[in-house]
Design a protein around this motif. Structure first.
Motif, mmCIF file in Angstrom:
data_model
loop_
_atom_site.group_PDB
_atom_site.id
_atom_site.type_symbol
_atom_site.label_atom_id
_atom_site.label_comp_id
_atom_site.label_asym_id
_atom_site.label_seq_id
_atom_site.Cartn_x
_atom_site.Cartn_y
_atom_site.Cartn_z
ATOM 1 N N VAL A 40 70.893 27.891 -46.210
ATOM 2 C CA VAL A 40 70.054 28.330 -45.104
ATOM 3 C C VAL A 40 70.539 29.676 -44.574
ATOM 4 N N THR A 41 71.838 29.784 -44.324
ATOM 5 C CA THR A 41 72.382 31.013 -43.751
ATOM 6 C C THR A 41 72.219 32.191 -44.698
ATOM 7 N N ARG A 42 72.471 31.989 -45.979
ATOM 8 C CA ARG A 42 72.361 33.086 -46.940
ATOM 9 C C ARG A 42 70.919 33.569 -47.085
ATOM 10 N N LEU A 43 69.961 32.650 -47.088
ATOM 11 C CA LEU A 43 68.567 33.072 -47.152
ATOM 12 C C LEU A 43 68.158 33.757 -45.850
ATOM 13 N N ALA A 44 68.636 33.260 -44.721
ATOM 14 C CA ALA A 44 68.345 33.905 -43.438
ATOM 15 C C ALA A 44 68.834 35.345 -43.446
ATOM 16 N N VAL A 86 56.685 34.285 -41.271
ATOM 17 C CA VAL A 86 57.104 34.108 -42.667
ATOM 18 C C VAL A 86 56.349 32.900 -43.216
ATOM 19 N N ALA A 87 55.516 33.111 -44.213
ATOM 20 C CA ALA A 87 54.720 32.027 -44.782
ATOM 21 C C ALA A 87 55.526 31.270 -45.834
ATOM 22 N N LEU A 88 55.387 29.948 -45.833
ATOM 23 C CA LEU A 88 56.050 29.076 -46.803
ATOM 24 C C LEU A 88 54.982 28.422 -47.662
ATOM 25 N N TYR A 89 54.972 28.758 -48.940
ATOM 26 C CA TYR A 89 54.018 28.171 -49.898
ATOM 27 C C TYR A 89 54.853 27.594 -51.022
ATOM 28 N N LEU A 90 55.345 26.379 -50.794
ATOM 29 C CA LEU A 90 56.340 25.767 -51.659
ATOM 30 C C LEU A 90 55.991 24.310 -51.926
ATOM 31 N N PRO A 91 56.427 23.789 -53.079
ATOM 32 C CA PRO A 91 56.313 22.341 -53.287
ATOM 33 C C PRO A 91 57.319 21.614 -52.419
ATOM 34 N N MET A 92 57.214 20.300 -52.348
ATOM 35 C CA MET A 92 58.186 19.528 -51.589
ATOM 36 C C MET A 92 59.482 19.454 -52.370
ATOM 37 N N CYS A 93 60.459 20.225 -51.898
ATOM 38 C CA CYS A 93 61.768 20.344 -52.529
ATOM 39 C C CYS A 93 62.745 20.773 -51.443
ATOM 40 N N PRO A 94 64.049 20.647 -51.666
ATOM 41 C CA PRO A 94 64.990 21.067 -50.626
ATOM 42 C C PRO A 94 64.814 22.510 -50.186
ATOM 43 N N GLU A 95 64.287 23.355 -51.086
ATOM 44 C CA GLU A 95 64.095 24.765 -50.733
ATOM 45 C C GLU A 95 63.093 24.939 -49.600
ATOM 46 N N VAL A 96 62.187 23.976 -49.414
ATOM 47 C CA VAL A 96 61.263 24.092 -48.295
ATOM 48 C C VAL A 96 62.017 23.892 -46.982
ATOM 49 N N ALA A 97 63.034 23.040 -46.985
ATOM 50 C CA ALA A 97 63.879 22.880 -45.800
ATOM 51 C C ALA A 97 64.773 24.105 -45.610
ATOM 52 N N VAL A 98 65.306 24.630 -46.719
ATOM 53 C CA VAL A 98 66.125 25.843 -46.646
ATOM 54 C C VAL A 98 65.324 26.976 -46.019
ATOM 55 N N ALA A 99 64.108 27.194 -46.512
ATOM 56 C CA ALA A 99 63.277 28.282 -46.003
ATOM 57 C C ALA A 99 62.884 28.046 -44.548
ATOM 58 N N SER A 100 62.511 26.813 -44.228
ATOM 59 C CA SER A 100 62.114 26.485 -42.862
ATOM 60 C C SER A 100 63.252 26.755 -41.881
ATOM 61 N N HIS A 101 64.430 26.259 -42.198
ATOM 62 C CA HIS A 101 65.566 26.437 -41.285
ATOM 63 C C HIS A 101 66.073 27.875 -41.288
ATOM 64 N N ALA A 102 65.906 28.603 -42.396
ATOM 65 C CA ALA A 102 66.293 30.009 -42.420
ATOM 66 C C ALA A 102 65.455 30.800 -41.415
ATOM 67 N N CYS A 103 64.156 30.449 -41.317
ATOM 68 C CA CYS A 103 63.305 31.105 -40.322
ATOM 69 C C CYS A 103 63.793 30.791 -38.910
#
Length: 635
Positions: free
Chosen positions: A122-126, A140-157
């Motif tokens: 999360v921090t590195r993507l942020a 920041v738009a999130l267009y992702l399948p359901m995967c941990p990366e959707v949580a990473v991107a969400s929390h990075a925002c």
């Protein structure tokens, strides 16, 4: 009157979060706590923040400020916090090796992350987003399948105070472009591709096409489904602390389809959304840090953030499943079994679709609680879920709220007896009522579901369209949120939903919700799903047409149609006998498995169905139109 189907054991009561809260504040009866939470919000919301252990970096000066009217109430005034800190980083400090997220690919692949690893990602993507020029308040738009990366991107925002715009992972380019353009997104985070029903979806290609119509998009960041790496961004070293923001700082801009025209952009804020969602997952779903949560959902439906924020705030393990939950038909049950899911989330429509494929082949011993939402229940599928999936030992926490609500209005809890198909009663902190057209309380009959007081999770308005927000919820009964659902309260104080009030059928002067007709029709063993709509009639004013999906092994003909109509009449009365029963291969549904009745009605009448961007299978509408045309030609 519906019967009680479940009651808490002493073991359940000893373990329940809400019982801990009750004992902490001297309550012997759950409904006494509900009433106090409604009457005294200035006491209740700080009490649950403390009980759940949520952390504000700067205390609030006032719990709420309604000086601009209930429609624009703000919460935790003067307080500061960071949602990503509450959902990820603090757990990484205290439980670094505990499970945080699991990925279940449709191809059978699996990987897992602990909280320390999730926090670092999360921090590195942020940091990477900051390097791209993303500032607090940027979308920041999130267009992702359901995967941990959707949580990473969400929390990075959330980490940097950006506003995330989750977009359904199955949308085509025009629907994606509409949301990018409306939100003025600066960055899109997507995947190169994802699997759904055995086919690769070219997500990056879809974004590239959509971005050509969205001049605000400056960067596209891509997660490689195959390599697991990020492209289009340079990840940082992982040292940037989360930004402390005002409790009213925008957090989420999510879109929900309107009946016509453009979708509604619903705005949520960091403080109110975190507190409301965490309260629901803690006290209504009764989740604990040791729980494993899986909701069959998408980040573009409010239940995606429900899992990511609510489950994360409580330190739970979250299971993300790529693709469709019913492909193959036993996939959901295998996920529960193999990941030892203890809190399962699903929609009634999904369960109805799974029933014809047979019951789970295992007893699913890990399962403790089942959360359902999205549509009203009918008894047979409800009992099937309770008995065949939950083994008669798991409470069904049937809740109802909405994207604009940010949590639930109505919900039971494992600490009370539960009636089949009921929603229990008002969720904690929600001043709910059922009223007549003039706003007077109703009991024992169907009326409008309303909320009499503001609450932290309510939307802060529609994106750049405050008048539409006011007109949608606040103008029918001034000062009261009118939600658009029919509801009733029985003699025991248990609440039930009866469908959308704007879907109501008025047959020869008698009003009925489509869900009641559909429930009666599905009572016939040949029918697995149904959608009831009102059609104009010269004599009666309006009659019901019911479009039915047949259960396996049945063929639709005039004789069966007559049987199905008679089944409905036997349960509801002759006045509500459907004028026509039509058989179709499928009903149009959203990715969250809601049947789109307004589109069914429009197609049946040969009208424009309006916004179809949320419909996963729009081809089903062609069959609706064909069936209606065949009937018209025969008539």
């Amino acid at each position: 009157m519906s019967r009680f189907i479940w009651a808490p054991t002493e073991e359940v009561l000893a373990h329940a979060n809400v019982v801990r809260l009750m004992r902490r504040h001297g309550f012997e009866d759950y409904w006494e706590l509900v009433r106090r939470s409604q009457d005294d919000p200035a006491w209740f919301w700080p009490a649950v923040i403390e009980d759940m252990g949520l952390e504000f970096s700067q205390p609030w000066e006032r719990v709420y400020d309604d000086s601009r009217g209930p429609e624009w109430t703000t919460w935790f005034v003067g307080g500061k916090l960071n949602l990503a800190w509450n959902c990820v980083h603090r757990w990484a400090e205290r439980r670094p090796d505990a499970g945080a997220a699991v990925f279940r690919g449709e191809d059978g692949s699996r990987r897992a992350l602990g909280f320390a690893e999730l926090s670092e990602q999360v921090t590195r993507l942020a940091e990477g987003l900051v390097a791209l020029g993303v500032e607090p308040g940027d979308r920041v738009a999130l267009y992702l399948p359901m995967c941990p990366e959707v949580a990473v991107a969400s929390h990075a925002c959330a980490h940097i105070g950006a506003v995330q715009v989750p977009i359904f992972s199955g949308f085509a380019a025009p629907a994606v472009a509409q949301r990018l353009e409306d939100s003025e997104a600066k960055v899109v985070i997507t995947a190169d591709r994802s699997l759904r029903r055995g086919k690769w979806l070219p997500m990056l290609e879809t974004v590239a096409e959509a971005a050509r119509s969205a001049p605000s998009v400056e960067h596209v960041v891509t997660w490689s489904r195959k390599e697991g790496s990020w492209d289009g961004v340079e990840l940082g070293p992982g040292t940037l602390p989360p930004l402390d923001v005002d409790s009213e700082h925008p957090y989420l801009l999510t879109y929900t389809s309107g009946t016509t025209g453009r979708p509604k952009g619903v705005v949520h804020v960091q403080g109110g959304f975190l507190v409301s969602i965490a309260r629901e997952v803690a006290y209504q779903a009764d989740a604990h840090p040791e729980d494993v949560i899986h909701f069959a959902t998408d980040m573009g439906w409010i239940m995606g953030p429900w899992m990511v924020v609510g489950g994360g705030a409580l330190g739970c393990t979250l299971v993300f499943a790529e693709g469709a939950p019913d492909w193959p038909p036993d996939r959901l049950w295998k996920t529960v079994e193999e990941e030892r899911v203890s809190v399962l989330g699903c929609s009634p429509t999904l369960i109805r679709a799974l029933i014809p494929h047979g019951e789970p082949k295992t007893e699913l011993p890990s399962l403790r609680t089942i959360v359902t939402t999205g549509e009203p229940w009918n008894p047979d599928p409800y009992r099937w879920l309770f008995e065949k999936v939950g083994g008669g030992r798991c409470p069904i926490i049937n809740c109802s709220g909405g994207t604009e609500v940010g949590a639930c209005f109505l919900s039971p809890t494992p600490a009370i007896p539960i009636k089949e198909c009921s929603l229990g009663g008002p969720a904690l902190g929600m001043a709910m009522d059922v009223v007549d057209a003039d706003g007077r309380p109703l009991r024992g009959e169907v009326g409008e579901l309303v909320c009499r007081k503001p609450f932290p999770g309510m939307t802060r308005g529609f994106w750049r369209d405050p008048q539409r927000y006011l007109d949608t919820y606040w103008r029918r009964l001034p000062g009261i949120w009118v939600h658009g659902d029919w509801a009733s309260v029985d003699d025991d104080g248990y609440w039930f939903l009866h469908g959308r009030s704007d879907d109501t059928l008025n047959i020869a002067g008698k009003r009925i919700g489509p869900a009641e007709l559909e429930s009666a029709v599905v009572g016939h063993p040949a029918v697995s799903e149904a959608a009831a709509v009102g059609v104009p009639h010269e004599v009666k004013g309006e009659v019901a047409w019911v479009f039915c999906v047949l259960a396996p092994g049945h063929d639709g003909d005039d004789a069966l149609a007559a049987e199905v109509a008679a089944t409905a009449a036997a349960e509801l009365g002759k006045a509500f006998k459907p004028e026509r029963v039509l058989f179709v291969p499928a009903l149009p549904k959203t990715r969250s498995a809601k049947i789109v009745r307004r589109a069914v009605r429009a197609k049946a009448l040969g009208q424009d169905p309006g916004d179809l961007s949320s419909v996963e299978n729009p081809e089903a509408l062609d069959e609706i139109e064909r069936a209606a045309d065949v009937f018209a030609s025969e008539a």
